[in-house]
Write an enzyme that holds these catalytic residues in place. Structure first.
Site, PDB file in Angstrom:
ATOM      1  CG  ASP A 191      -2.039   1.004   1.150  1.00 35.86           C
ATOM      2  OD1 ASP A 191      -3.182   0.655   1.502  1.00 35.86           O
ATOM      3  OD2 ASP A 191      -1.784   2.147   0.707  1.00 35.86           O
ATOM      4  CG  ASP A 247       3.072   3.924  -7.579  1.00 33.60           C
ATOM      5  OD1 ASP A 247       3.212   5.084  -8.018  1.00 33.60           O
ATOM      6  OD2 ASP A 247       2.172   3.141  -7.978  1.00 33.60           O
ATOM      7  CG  PHE A 255      -8.725  -4.745  -1.409  1.00 37.87           C
ATOM      8  CD1 PHE A 255      -8.001  -5.674  -0.667  1.00 37.87           C
ATOM      9  CD2 PHE A 255     -10.099  -4.875  -1.474  1.00 37.87           C
ATOM     10  CE1 PHE A 255      -8.638  -6.701   0.021  1.00 37.87           C
ATOM     11  CE2 PHE A 255     -10.736  -5.913  -0.790  1.00 37.87           C
ATOM     12  CZ  PHE A 255     -10.007  -6.817  -0.045  1.00 37.87           C
ATOM     13  CB  SER A 257     -17.577  -1.866  -8.275  1.00 37.13           C
ATOM     14  OG  SER A 257     -18.680  -1.020  -8.054  1.00 37.13           O
ATOM     15  CE1 TYR A 280     -16.313   2.641  -8.886  1.00 34.34           C
ATOM     16  CE2 TYR A 280     -13.966   2.543  -8.388  1.00 34.34           C
ATOM     17  CZ  TYR A 280     -15.265   2.068  -8.203  1.00 34.34           C
ATOM     18  OH  TYR A 280     -15.500   1.031  -7.338  1.00 34.34           O
ATOM     19  CE  LYS A 283     -12.885  -1.064  -8.775  1.00 36.40           C
ATOM     20  NZ  LYS A 283     -11.739  -1.716  -8.111  1.00 36.40           N
ATOM     21  CG  ASN A 298     -18.967   6.298  -0.804  1.00 37.17           C
ATOM     22  OD1 ASN A 298     -17.841   5.912  -0.633  1.00 37.17           O
ATOM     23  ND2 ASN A 298     -19.510   6.381  -2.019  1.00 37.17           N
ATOM     24  CB  VAL A 310     -31.541  13.399   0.793  1.00 37.69           C
ATOM     25  CG1 VAL A 310     -32.197  12.289  -0.042  1.00 37.69           C
ATOM     26  CG2 VAL A 310     -31.307  12.923   2.225  1.00 37.69           C
ATOM     27  N   PRO A 341     -25.837  13.781 -10.612  1.00 35.35           N
ATOM     28  CG  PRO A 341     -24.928  15.496 -11.909  1.00 35.35           C
ATOM     29  CD  PRO A 341     -25.246  15.126 -10.484  1.00 35.35           C
TER      30      PRO A 341
HETATM   31  C1  WQD Z   1     -25.556   5.948  -2.367  1.00 33.87           C
HETATM   32  C2  WQD Z   1     -26.837   6.767  -2.437  1.00 33.87           C
HETATM   33  C3  WQD Z   1     -26.576   8.933  -3.433  1.00 33.87           C
HETATM   34  C4  WQD Z   1     -24.182  10.817  -0.326  1.00 33.87           C
HETATM   35  C5  WQD Z   1     -20.471   4.300  -5.274  1.00 33.87           C
HETATM   36  C6  WQD Z   1     -19.702   3.602  -6.371  1.00 33.87           C
HETATM   37  C7  WQD Z   1     -19.543   2.146  -6.015  1.00 33.87           C
HETATM   38  C8  WQD Z   1     -18.838   2.060  -4.696  1.00 33.87           C
HETATM   39  C9  WQD Z   1     -19.685   2.753  -3.629  1.00 33.87           C
HETATM   40  C10 WQD Z   1     -16.448   2.014  -4.489  1.00 33.87           C
HETATM   41  C11 WQD Z   1     -26.980   7.511  -3.753  1.00 33.87           C
HETATM   42  C12 WQD Z   1     -27.008   9.049  -1.972  1.00 33.87           C
HETATM   43  C13 WQD Z   1     -24.894   9.874  -1.036  1.00 33.87           C
HETATM   44  C14 WQD Z   1     -24.840  11.955   0.213  1.00 33.87           C
HETATM   45  C15 WQD Z   1     -26.901  11.161  -0.712  1.00 33.87           C
HETATM   46  N1  WQD Z   1     -17.563   2.658  -4.798  1.00 33.87           N
HETATM   47  N2  WQD Z   1     -26.232  10.048  -1.215  1.00 33.87           N
HETATM   48  N3  WQD Z   1     -26.187  12.077  -0.005  1.00 33.87           N
HETATM   49  O1  WQD Z   1     -22.986   5.954  -5.654  1.00 33.87           O
HETATM   50  O2  WQD Z   1     -24.229   3.856  -4.887  1.00 33.87           O
HETATM   51  O3  WQD Z   1     -21.757   3.762  -5.214  1.00 33.87           O
HETATM   52  O4  WQD Z   1     -19.830   4.128  -4.035  1.00 33.87           O
HETATM   53  O5  WQD Z   1     -16.264   0.907  -4.105  1.00 33.87           O
HETATM   54  O6  WQD Z   1     -18.784   1.516  -7.009  1.00 33.87           O
HETATM   55  O7  WQD Z   1     -20.461   3.681  -7.565  1.00 33.87           O
HETATM   56  O8  WQD Z   1     -22.721   5.023  -3.295  1.00 33.87           O
HETATM   57  O9  WQD Z   1     -22.827   6.016  -1.059  1.00 33.87           O
HETATM   58  O10 WQD Z   1     -22.098   7.480  -3.016  1.00 33.87           O
HETATM   59  O11 WQD Z   1     -24.485   6.797  -2.793  1.00 33.87           O
HETATM   60  O12 WQD Z   1     -28.122  11.291  -0.917  1.00 33.87           O
HETATM   61  O13 WQD Z   1     -24.232  12.862   0.865  1.00 33.87           O
HETATM   62  O14 WQD Z   1     -26.775   7.777  -1.411  1.00 33.87           O
HETATM   63  O15 WQD Z   1     -27.245   9.897  -4.222  1.00 33.87           O
HETATM   64  O16 WQD Z   1     -28.344   7.519  -4.116  1.00 33.87           O
HETATM   65  P1  WQD Z   1     -23.013   4.706  -4.844  1.00 33.87           P
HETATM   66  P2  WQD Z   1     -22.962   6.380  -2.498  1.00 33.87           P
END
Ligand code: WQD
Length: 351
Positions: free
Chosen positions: A32, A59, A82, A126, A151, A155, A200, A218, A297
């Site tokens: 890592d 790296d 990972f 993913s 991204y 994958k 996330n 949200v 988006p």
């Molecule tokens: C989940 C839902 C957001 C933040 C991504 C990658 C996936 C994996 C996980 C790496 C969505 C909503 C989020 C916030 C919100 N990545 N949300 N307010 O987009 O499903 O997945 O992350 O391993 O490959 O695509 O996860 O947690 O970003 O979003 O409303 O402040 O929560 O709009 O509907 P996502 P997320």
């Protein structure tokens, strides 16, 4: 005792997998470069397992340095990969960095796996490869769709590269398609450490509740779902981690076959954003400060897994439900805050 190389062992899912591997009798080393992680979680791994994880700060884009790790550890029996950049939004702004980092690292690693005949390779993929599925839940046979971000493209390309590698040179490989990993180890010694403002959902929830973020957004409540917010398959990081241990053991047991497997690592339950928030409020007793904003988006409206192939083939038993996911995520957030306050006391300059 079989030795497993985990790349990204200082990261969120990597550190939890290192713990699970050690607890299941494996010897583990990590590569890592800490470009997106710190050694903070290494302390937690030691507290949980009593073992000091050897991490090579290399790296993976540097082939010679990566090869040197294999030369020093010719007894590597399996590799779990990972290490990659994983921020969807950032990948849209910096596609070249994502293609270079995620694909060059993978190719260098596979060259080493080939040279040292490590017939056991697990790839962190993913559910993003499914794009916005027409039918849910998705199985491993659900057709993948054009990725919605660079991204996601790394994958998909990664899966292609590994499949051709396994076919051409005869290697055992497993692609693990994660849905939404959340939560933290029950000891709260390790968990997710998002860099900067969390993208996330669950870290955004816990950082809002602890006061790091004043108010959470949200992203949309006008979707065609039961409550208008997006639907996802949240799965506890410890359940994800254990599936990696089972996948490595599954390939060791198959010895020198050329097996190419794909598994969906999801809980099999769909949960909306607003339901996730309600679950957090119920287990934490906190009232979350959020407001409904515009759609984000690239968001998929609804996706969750049919995980029966992984459950049956790997004998995978899931242990954590959405309440445990939220409870452990909250306990971890509170632990991080305690440590930050302790560090500030010990290093006043941090104030
Ligand atoms: C989940 C839902 C957001 C933040 C991504 C990658 C996936 C994996 C996980 C790496 C969505 C909503 C989020 C916030 C919100 N990545 N949300 N307010 O987009 O499903 O997945 O992350 O391993 O490959 O695509 O996860 O947690 O970003 O979003 O409303 O402040 O929560 O709009 O509907 P996502 P997320």
């Amino acid at each position: 005792m079989s030795k497993i190389l985990v790349t990204g062992g200082c990261g969120y899912i990597g550190s939890h997998t290192v713990v699970d591997l050690i607890e299941n009798g494996f010897d583990v080393i990590s590569i890592d470069d800490n470009s997106r992680s710190t050694t903070y979680l290494l302390n937690g791994i030691e507290k949980i397992t009593g073992k000091k994880l050897k991490n090579y700060k290399v790296d993976l884009k540097n082939f010679d340095e990566t090869l040197a790790v294999f030369q020093e550890n010719p007894d590597i029996a399996g590799v779990i990969h990972f290490a990659a950049y994983k921020a969807v939004g950032e990948s849209v702004e910096m596609p070249l960095d994502y293609f270079e980092n995620n694909l060059f690292s993978l190719i260098n690693l596979l060259k080493c796996v080939k040279e040292f005949k490590v017939n056991n390779f697990v790839f962190s993929s993913s559910c993003t490869v499914y794009g916005s599925p027409d039918v849910i839940p998705v199985t491993e046979q659900t057709p993948t769709k054009k990725a919605e971000s660079p991204y996601g493209a790394t994958k998909q390309m990664g899966e292609e590269i590994i499949s051709e590698f396994a076919r051409a040179y005869g290697f055992n490989t497993v692609l693990l398609r994660y849905f939404n990993p959340v939560g933290a180890h029950p000891t709260a010694f390790i968990g997710e450490l998002p860099l900067g403002k969390p993208q996330n959902l669950v870290p955004a929830i816990t950082q809002t509740a602890i006061g790091k973020i004043p108010q959470m957004m949200v992203y949309g409540d006008d979707y065609d779902t039961r409550d208008g917010s997006c639907l996802r398959d949240y799965i506890h990081v410890c359940d994800i981690a254990h599936a990696h241990t089972l996948a490595v053991q599954y390939m060791i047991d198959k010895k020198n076959t050329t097996n190419r497997e794909v598994f969906n690592l999801g809980s099999g339950n769909g949960v909306t954003v607003l339901e996730a928030i309600k679950a957090f409020e119920a287990v934490s007793g906190e009232k979350l400060n959020y407001k409904i904003g515009p759609r984000r988006p690239g968001d998929v409206v609804a996706i969750y897994a049919n995980n029966s192939y992984a459950v049956q083939t790997l004998n995978w038993e899931l242990k954590y439900d959405i309440n445990e996911m939220m409870r452990t995520a909250w306990a971890w957030e509170q632990k991080v805050k305690q440590d930050e306050e302790l560090m500030k006391k010990q290093n006043p300059v941090l104030n």
